[in-house]
Design a protein around this motif. Structure first.
Motif, PDB file in Angstrom:
ATOM      1  N   THR A  12       0.385  -0.883   0.057  1.00 55.02           N
ATOM      2  CA  THR A  12      -0.115   0.321   0.059  1.00 55.02           C
ATOM      3  C   THR A  12       1.140   1.753   0.121  1.00 55.02           C
ATOM      4  O   THR A  12       0.794   2.228  -1.079  1.00 55.02           O
ATOM      5  N   VAL A  15       2.705   1.844  -3.259  1.00 54.06           N
ATOM      6  CA  VAL A  15       1.497   2.207  -4.217  1.00 54.06           C
ATOM      7  C   VAL A  15       1.180   3.590  -4.123  1.00 54.06           C
ATOM      8  O   VAL A  15       1.333   4.552  -5.223  1.00 54.06           O
ATOM      9  N   LEU A  60       4.931   1.586 -10.589  1.00 54.80           N
ATOM     10  CA  LEU A  60       3.782   1.613  -9.750  1.00 54.80           C
ATOM     11  C   LEU A  60       2.416   0.867 -10.059  1.00 54.80           C
ATOM     12  O   LEU A  60       2.227   0.316  -9.797  1.00 54.80           O
ATOM     13  N   SER A  63       4.124  -2.504  -8.421  1.00 57.93           N
ATOM     14  CA  SER A  63       3.141  -2.032  -7.154  1.00 57.93           C
ATOM     15  C   SER A  63       2.374  -2.084  -6.711  1.00 57.93           C
ATOM     16  O   SER A  63       1.893  -2.985  -5.860  1.00 57.93           O
ATOM     17  N   TRP A  64       1.324  -2.241  -7.939  1.00 57.64           N
ATOM     18  CA  TRP A  64      -0.193  -2.077  -7.990  1.00 57.64           C
ATOM     19  C   TRP A  64      -0.523  -3.690  -7.176  1.00 57.64           C
ATOM     20  O   TRP A  64      -1.292  -4.443  -6.885  1.00 57.64           O
ATOM     21  N   TRP A  67       0.228  -5.088  -4.658  1.00 63.33           N
ATOM     22  CA  TRP A  67      -1.283  -4.663  -3.521  1.00 63.33           C
ATOM     23  C   TRP A  67      -1.714  -5.599  -3.550  1.00 63.33           C
ATOM     24  O   TRP A  67      -2.991  -5.905  -3.184  1.00 63.33           O
ATOM     25  N   SER A  88      -8.603   1.883  -8.748  1.00 67.74           N
ATOM     26  CA  SER A  88      -8.073   1.387  -9.532  1.00 67.74           C
ATOM     27  C   SER A  88      -8.089   1.829 -10.817  1.00 67.74           C
ATOM     28  O   SER A  88      -7.379   2.863 -12.212  1.00 67.74           O
TER      29      SER A  88
END
Length: 142
Positions: A12, A15, A60, A63-64, A67, A88
């Motif tokens: 988290t 992101v 991003l 990392s998403w 996540w 998202s």
């Protein structure tokens, strides 16, 4: 793969961090592009801003993915990722709109402003969604 709350918290934070960098880069890119000067300094600045923007967008995305995996690993009673997934989708739609809508404007300064505003709106939506999902993991709904 064990369910480690620290993994979800770290994902988290990543992101939110990469999204914040992307939002700042979007505003800086609009400001640099709107400035009428030319020369090697501006070209170098645009190159650096473009590189940081591409790197933050790639970070991003990666990392998403981590996540989303952390959200899917949560127990069924704590799965509250719907808000994060909707955020998202809102982020992706705002990026698409940032490339489509400014083309309809005749004034390039308004187009750059609209593009930066849509990107920042998408970033704010994404950060809010993943943080809300994280908060719901910490304090599950009753």
């Amino acid at each position: 793969m064990p369910d480690d709350p620290a993994d979800a918290a770290a994902a988290t934070r990543r992101v939110a961090g990469f999204a914040a960098v992307f939002g700042v880069v979007a505003v800086v890119a609009a400001l640099v592009a709107a400035h009428p000067s030319t020369g090697p300094a501006r070209a170098l600045l645009l190159l650096v801003v473009g590189g940081v923007g591409a790197g933050s967008l790639l970070g991003l995305l990666i990392s998403w993915l981590f996540w989303a995996a952390a959200v899917r690993r949560r127990p069924r009673t704590h799965r509250t990722g719907h808000v994060g997934y909707a955020a998202s989708a809102g982020f992706v739609l705002s990026l698409i709109a940032a490339y489509i809508l400014p083309g309809a404007l005749a004034d390039p300064y308004r187009a750059l402003t609209l593009q930066a505003a849509l990107r920042v709106l998408g970033v704010a939506t994404l950060i809010g969604g993943v943080l809300h999902t994280r908060r719901m993991d910490i304090e599950p709904p009753r």
